[in-house]
Design a protein around this motif. Structure first.
Motif, PDB file in Angstrom:
ATOM      1  N   ASP A  51      44.707  39.586  36.344  1.00 47.17           N
ATOM      2  CA  ASP A  51      45.171  39.921  35.002  1.00 47.17           C
ATOM      3  C   ASP A  51      44.099  40.632  34.199  1.00 47.17           C
ATOM      4  N   HIS A  87      34.340  35.538  32.611  1.00 42.97           N
ATOM      5  CA  HIS A  87      35.372  35.046  33.521  1.00 42.97           C
ATOM      6  C   HIS A  87      36.415  36.137  33.782  1.00 42.97           C
ATOM      7  N   THR A 112      40.457  36.592  34.807  1.00 44.40           N
ATOM      8  CA  THR A 112      41.705  35.829  34.679  1.00 44.40           C
ATOM      9  C   THR A 112      42.651  36.208  35.806  1.00 44.40           C
ATOM     10  N   ARG A 147      46.359  35.440  37.763  1.00 41.53           N
ATOM     11  CA  ARG A 147      47.696  34.907  37.476  1.00 41.53           C
ATOM     12  C   ARG A 147      48.505  34.774  38.760  1.00 41.53           C
ATOM     13  N   THR A 177      47.950  30.738  35.072  1.00 43.13           N
ATOM     14  CA  THR A 177      46.723  31.522  35.164  1.00 43.13           C
ATOM     15  C   THR A 177      45.525  30.600  35.380  1.00 43.13           C
ATOM     16  N   ARG A 178      44.514  31.129  35.979  1.00 44.67           N
ATOM     17  CA  ARG A 178      43.263  30.403  36.165  1.00 44.67           C
ATOM     18  C   ARG A 178      42.097  31.372  35.963  1.00 44.67           C
ATOM     19  N   GLU A 179      40.906  30.806  35.718  1.00 45.46           N
ATOM     20  CA  GLU A 179      39.732  31.633  35.477  1.00 45.46           C
ATOM     21  C   GLU A 179      38.758  31.539  36.650  1.00 45.46           C
TER      22      GLU A 179
END
Length: 271
Positions: A86, A121, A123, A125, A132-134
């Motif tokens: 993302d 970070h 992002t 998805r 979503t995660r970082e």
């Protein structure tokens, strides 16, 4: 916020807090097919003004501060099934930077520089779940440099410089401390026809597991550099573990060079 303070007639402090370089000229796009990193010019005003003293020792490259995060490419390698990227910032955001520089009446130049960049970070998805995660691409990093440069007679000098880059966080390839110390000098006679130049540097990287990478580099140049006839000998040695690139720029290491230059210069006009 930008601040410039004339501490006294010799020393000036420059500081910037959460700087915005959005109006600075962008780099030209370069198609690099070589194995070597492209060295870009500095366009940010804060790093262009009053930084002559920090060039001593050849271990400071201001573009390291705010460059692309070290883990930028690793984030794409961490993509799982049904995941897309993302957002993946291409520059590390600066928190602040400060530099103090000047020269005393006795000819001693003093420079102190410090800058900080924030944790970065990417992002990621999940296209199916929508979650979503970082992924951390760069840790909080502190850049520091100290320079001492003593001017001598006949345009000679001797200097010492030290850079230190601290990546804060737990043990990984991104978290370590890099330290480089360098000294250089130039001695010329009264006529300025004969000179000796020397430079030496040591690089160290400290990891949390007590592992240390140590490297060195040195150069010596001497000869007759003025007058009609000139001759100069140069030797340069860089071992395979010397690495100043956390805050400096070295195109390649693991080199040994010998060079002899002889020239005859006609300084009177003719024809």
């Amino acid at each position: 916020l930008d601040l410039k303070w004339g501490i006294n007639e010799s020393f000036t402090l420059d500081a910037t807090l959460i700087p915005d370089f959005g109006q600075v000229r962008s780099d030209d796009q370069v198609l690099n097919l070589s194995p070597y990193e492209v060295k870009f010019n500095e366009n940010r005003p804060f790093f262009m003004e009053g930084t002559e003293l920090f060039s001593k020792g050849g271990i400071f490259y201001s573009r390291r501060i705010g460059e692309r995060p070290d883990g930028y490419s690793d984030a794409y390698g961490d993509l799982g099934e049904n995941e897309v990227m993302d957002n993946n910032p291409t520059e590390s955001r600066m928190i602040n930077a400060t530099k103090i520089s000047g020269r005393t009446k006795g000819g001693l130049g003093i420079g102190v520089f410090n800058a900080m960049t924030r944790t970065m970070h990417a992002t990621i998805r999940d296209t199916l779940a929508g979650e979503t995660r970082e992924y951390q691409t760069d840790p909080f990093t502190n850049f520091n440099m100290i320079v001492l440069d003593q001017s001598l007679a006949n345009n000679s000098y001797i200097s010492f410089a030290n850079t230190n880059v601290r990546h804060a966080g737990e043990q990984s390839d991104l978290f370590y401390t890099a330290n480089v110390s360098a000294t250089d000098f130039r001695i010329q006679d009264k006529s300025r026809e004969y000179s000796i130049f020397g430079q030496a540097a040591v690089s160290q990287k400290y990891f949390d597991d007590a592992d240390t990478d140590l490297g060195y580099s040195y150069q010596a140049r001497m000869g007759k550099t003025g007058g009609t006839f000139r001759a100069q000998y140069n030797v340069q040695v860089t071992n395979d573990t010397y690495d100043p690139n956390d805050m400096g720029y070295l195109r390649r290491n693991n080199e040994f060079q010998n060079e002899l230059d002889i020239s005859y210069n006609i300084t009177d006009p003719f024809w």
